[in-house]
Design a protein around this motif. Structure first.
Motif, mmCIF file in Angstrom:
data_model
loop_
_atom_site.group_PDB
_atom_site.id
_atom_site.type_symbol
_atom_site.label_atom_id
_atom_site.label_comp_id
_atom_site.label_asym_id
_atom_site.label_seq_id
_atom_site.Cartn_x
_atom_site.Cartn_y
_atom_site.Cartn_z
ATOM 1 N N ASP A 110 0.769 -1.255 0.000
ATOM 2 C CA ASP A 110 0.000 0.000 0.000
ATOM 3 C C ASP A 110 0.797 1.299 0.000
ATOM 4 O O ASP A 110 0.283 2.344 -0.382
ATOM 5 N N ASP A 111 1.994 1.287 0.564
ATOM 6 C CA ASP A 111 2.749 2.540 0.720
ATOM 7 C C ASP A 111 4.215 2.215 0.951
ATOM 8 O O ASP A 111 4.615 1.048 0.876
ATOM 9 N N GLY A 112 5.003 3.214 1.277
ATOM 10 C CA GLY A 112 6.437 2.992 1.443
ATOM 11 C C GLY A 112 6.753 2.115 2.643
ATOM 12 O O GLY A 112 7.596 1.216 2.576
ATOM 13 N N SER A 113 6.067 2.380 3.755
ATOM 14 C CA SER A 113 6.331 1.595 4.967
ATOM 15 C C SER A 113 6.009 0.117 4.739
ATOM 16 O O SER A 113 6.762 -0.759 5.177
ATOM 17 N N ALA A 143 18.968 6.285 9.328
ATOM 18 C CA ALA A 143 18.013 5.800 8.329
ATOM 19 C C ALA A 143 16.559 6.129 8.673
ATOM 20 O O ALA A 143 16.193 6.219 9.846
ATOM 21 N N TYR A 144 15.761 6.332 7.653
ATOM 22 C CA TYR A 144 14.295 6.381 7.826
ATOM 23 C C TYR A 144 13.679 5.472 6.764
ATOM 24 O O TYR A 144 13.920 5.640 5.564
ATOM 25 N N HIS A 145 12.880 4.502 7.230
ATOM 26 C CA HIS A 145 12.267 3.561 6.285
ATOM 27 C C HIS A 145 10.762 3.483 6.454
ATOM 28 O O HIS A 145 10.126 2.626 5.832
ATOM 29 N N GLY A 146 10.180 4.322 7.329
ATOM 30 C CA GLY A 146 8.735 4.305 7.482
ATOM 31 C C GLY A 146 8.308 4.194 8.927
ATOM 32 O O GLY A 146 9.147 4.187 9.849
ATOM 33 N N PHE A 202 19.133 -0.257 2.971
ATOM 34 C CA PHE A 202 19.730 1.075 2.798
ATOM 35 C C PHE A 202 18.873 1.940 1.876
ATOM 36 O O PHE A 202 18.149 1.434 1.032
ATOM 37 N N GLU A 203 18.980 3.253 2.078
ATOM 38 C CA GLU A 203 18.404 4.222 1.145
ATOM 39 C C GLU A 203 19.526 4.575 0.163
ATOM 40 O O GLU A 203 20.547 5.120 0.573
ATOM 41 N N PRO A 204 19.384 4.264 -1.124
ATOM 42 C CA PRO A 204 20.493 4.478 -2.043
ATOM 43 C C PRO A 204 20.727 5.953 -2.391
ATOM 44 O O PRO A 204 19.802 6.669 -2.773
ATOM 45 N N GLU A 238 14.048 2.358 -2.316
ATOM 46 C CA GLU A 238 13.980 3.422 -3.326
ATOM 47 C C GLU A 238 12.646 4.152 -3.250
ATOM 48 O O GLU A 238 12.183 4.721 -4.248
ATOM 49 N N VAL A 239 12.038 4.122 -2.068
ATOM 50 C CA VAL A 239 10.720 4.757 -1.920
ATOM 51 C C VAL A 239 10.788 6.239 -2.299
ATOM 52 O O VAL A 239 9.917 6.750 -2.995
ATOM 53 N N MET A 240 11.842 6.924 -1.870
ATOM 54 C CA MET A 240 11.971 8.332 -2.247
ATOM 55 C C MET A 240 12.783 8.517 -3.529
ATOM 56 O O MET A 240 12.473 9.372 -4.342
ATOM 57 N N THR A 241 13.838 7.719 -3.687
ATOM 58 C CA THR A 241 14.776 7.983 -4.788
ATOM 59 C C THR A 241 14.284 7.470 -6.146
ATOM 60 O O THR A 241 14.851 7.852 -7.176
ATOM 61 N N LEU A 264 9.552 0.188 -3.586
ATOM 62 C CA LEU A 264 9.093 1.353 -4.351
ATOM 63 C C LEU A 264 7.762 1.845 -3.801
ATOM 64 O O LEU A 264 6.949 1.058 -3.324
ATOM 65 N N SER A 265 7.556 3.150 -3.885
ATOM 66 C CA SER A 265 6.249 3.715 -3.540
ATOM 67 C C SER A 265 6.259 5.173 -4.002
ATOM 68 O O SER A 265 6.821 5.464 -5.054
ATOM 69 N N LYS A 266 5.699 6.067 -3.246
ATOM 70 C CA LYS A 266 5.673 7.505 -3.525
ATOM 71 C C LYS A 266 5.407 7.807 -5.011
ATOM 72 O O LYS A 266 4.279 7.764 -5.452
HETATM 73 C C1 LIG Z 1 13.141 6.047 2.074
HETATM 74 C C2 LIG Z 1 11.755 5.939 2.615
HETATM 75 N N1 LIG Z 1 11.254 4.734 2.906
HETATM 76 C C3 LIG Z 1 10.006 4.571 3.378
HETATM 77 C C4 LIG Z 1 9.199 5.660 3.584
HETATM 78 C C5 LIG Z 1 7.795 5.459 4.119
HETATM 79 O O1 LIG Z 1 6.896 5.698 3.102
HETATM 80 P P1 LIG Z 1 5.345 5.967 3.462
HETATM 81 O O2 LIG Z 1 5.313 7.333 4.084
HETATM 82 O O3 LIG Z 1 4.664 5.933 2.138
HETATM 83 O O4 LIG Z 1 4.904 4.903 4.384
HETATM 84 C C6 LIG Z 1 9.673 6.937 3.295
HETATM 85 C C7 LIG Z 1 8.826 8.105 3.522
HETATM 86 O O5 LIG Z 1 9.246 9.228 3.526
HETATM 87 C C8 LIG Z 1 10.988 7.091 2.795
HETATM 88 O O6 LIG Z 1 11.495 8.270 2.514
#
Ligand SMILES: Cc1ncc(COP(=O)(O)O)c(C=O)c1O
Length: 424
Positions: A110-113, A143-146, A202-204, A238-241, A264-266
């Motif tokens: 559903d989303d990035g998280s 790191a931020y992943h959700g 990792f966030e690339p 790669e949710v943001m990138t 992937l998302s966003k």
């Molecule tokens: C790299 C990364 N991963 C995951 C997320 C989480 O995505 P979401 O807000 O759609 O749950 C974000 C949100 O900013 C993000 O930047």
């Protein structure tokens, strides 16, 4: 204030994310969007300089995507995705696989998280299905992943996750290979990798929420190579990138060694609909390829692969093919590169960073750099008054515009940044 305004009615009923419930400004009601502009209920226009939380790619209400979505609305709005499938999901999977040839399977959420949550579970169960119990996850500092529990666990411990800390699982942290720290990062990963390591996430190239921290693909390639040699799945968030932000379709396109899982998302739907995707290589999928029902991946959401979201995703990727998107991306990157060199010597700037269409300016501050730095609030007000939507990450102001943003609109934003810095 007009008590019947949308903002006032909102205040009575709605609890907004990341928003203090006392002392925050009221939420601005947006009635319309067009291109890079958003219009509030008083008719005031704003340039959306941050793509509405990094989701919008081709402008608000892009007519091509909107038309495709309208067509899909007449055909099928939703269907369960276990035992059933539909063309928009298949088309999107085909298109994503063509763009990411190292990936074999596409798993929707559903989303990035949730894309990250799926990736972590997929990697952990990969080992379980192979008859091994592996529990160690390696992640970057900052790191931020959700915001779900798994994605919070692999994210840095900070104000976002403090209340939940006792319930988050431990991860091993390694430094981000920013300039001067490459060797430290590589050595830390070498030390951390062992027979209990389930995955490295990792966030690339750009750590978004951490304050647009940027690093080079050479060091990342070394990290990925080391994971490969040690047979440890690497998860690229790669949710943001994703989708052109870094100047290539995906940030990992800059790397020679490819990850095993990609989240992937966003931007995946051009910013029209919520959708998450986790893609994995054939190697990751292999231990699931069995009739043993105990090895099934038991994960799914009611709205998994929603046809409207998938149709928007297909349309957004088609727009990459038929629109002027890549020349827009290059134009924006060049304009931001010029701004970067102009700003880099400014006395109130601590650092300026640029990757593709993402420009970040770290403003000098006597407070520590970080999300709660009070410069952030004054920046948001300053830009709001000038008709620009900015949501700085503490004292880090950044520009991450929709690709349709014109040279003139971007100049307005960059001039406002320069004016703000001059007045500091
Ligand atoms: C790299 C990364 N991963 C995951 C997320 C989480 O995505 P979401 O807000 O759609 O749950 C974000 C949100 O900013 C993000 O930047």
């Amino acid at each position: 204030m007009n008590t019947n305004s949308l903002s006032s009615r909102d205040h009575l009923h709605i609890w907004h994310p990341f928003t203090p419930q006392v002392g925050a400004d009221s939420n601005i009601a947006i009635l319309k969007g067009k291109g890079s502009l958003l219009f509030d209920e008083e008719g005031q226009a704003y340039i959306d300089a941050i793509s509405s939380w990094w989701v919008n790619l081709h402008g608000h209400c892009n007519a091509f995507i909107a038309d495709k979505l309208k067509q899909q609305l007449g055909d099928l709005e939703h269907v369960l995705f276990s035992g059933y499938t539909h063309e928009p999901a298949i088309l999107l999977a085909e298109k994503l696989k063509a763009l990411l040839p190292a990936m074999d399977k596409v798993f929707f959420s559903d989303d990035g998280s949730t894309a990250v949550e799926v990736a972590l579970k997929m990697a952990l169960q990969y080992w379980h299905n192979k008859g091994e119990t592996r529990t160690k996850v390696i992640a970057f500092e900052n790191a931020y992943h959700g915001d779900t529990f798994g994605s919070m666990s692999v994210g840095a411990r900070n104000i976002f996750s403090r209340a939940f800390e006792p319930l988050l699982f431990d991860v091993i942290r390694i430094p981000v290979p920013v300039k001067g720290k490459e060797e430290e990062s590589v050595n830390a990963l070498r030390k951390a990798l062992d027979g209990n390591t389930a995955a490295f996430i990792f966030e690339p190239l750009v750590q978004g929420a951490a304050g647009m921290i940027m690093y080079d693909c050479t060091a990342l390639d070394q990290l990925l190579e080391m994971c490969k040699l040690n047979n440890v799945p690497a998860i690229a968030d790669e949710v943001m990138t994703g989708f052109g932000r870094t100047g290539k379709m995906f940030a990992t396109d800059y790397c020679n060694t490819k990850p095993d899982i990609i989240c992937l998302s966003k931007g995946i739907t051009g910013g029209f609909m919520p959708l998450g995707v986790t893609m994995c290589s054939a190697r990751m999928y292999e231990p699931y390829l069995t009739s043993d029902r105990t090895k099934t991946f038991f994960h799914g959401h009611s709205y998994t692969a929603n046809p409207l979201a998938c149709a928007a995703g297909v349309a957004s990727l088609e727009w990459f093919e038929i629109g002027n998107v890549w020349s827009e991306i290059h134009r924006i990157s060049e304009q931001l590169a010029q701004a970067k060199s102009a700003l880099s010597t400014h006395p109130n700037v601590a650092d300026v960073r640029l990757t593709g269409t993402i420009l970040a300016i770290e403003i000098k501050s006597y407070e520590a750099t970080g999300y709660l730095n009070s410069v952030g609030e004054s920046v948001a007000h300053y830009f709001h008054k000038r008709g620009i939507i900015m949501r700085p990450l503490g004292n880090v102001v950044y520009v991450l515009p929709p690709y349709c943003t014109t040279e003139h609109e971007l100049s307005i934003v960059l001039d406002a940044i320069a004016e703000f810095l001059n007045g500091q």
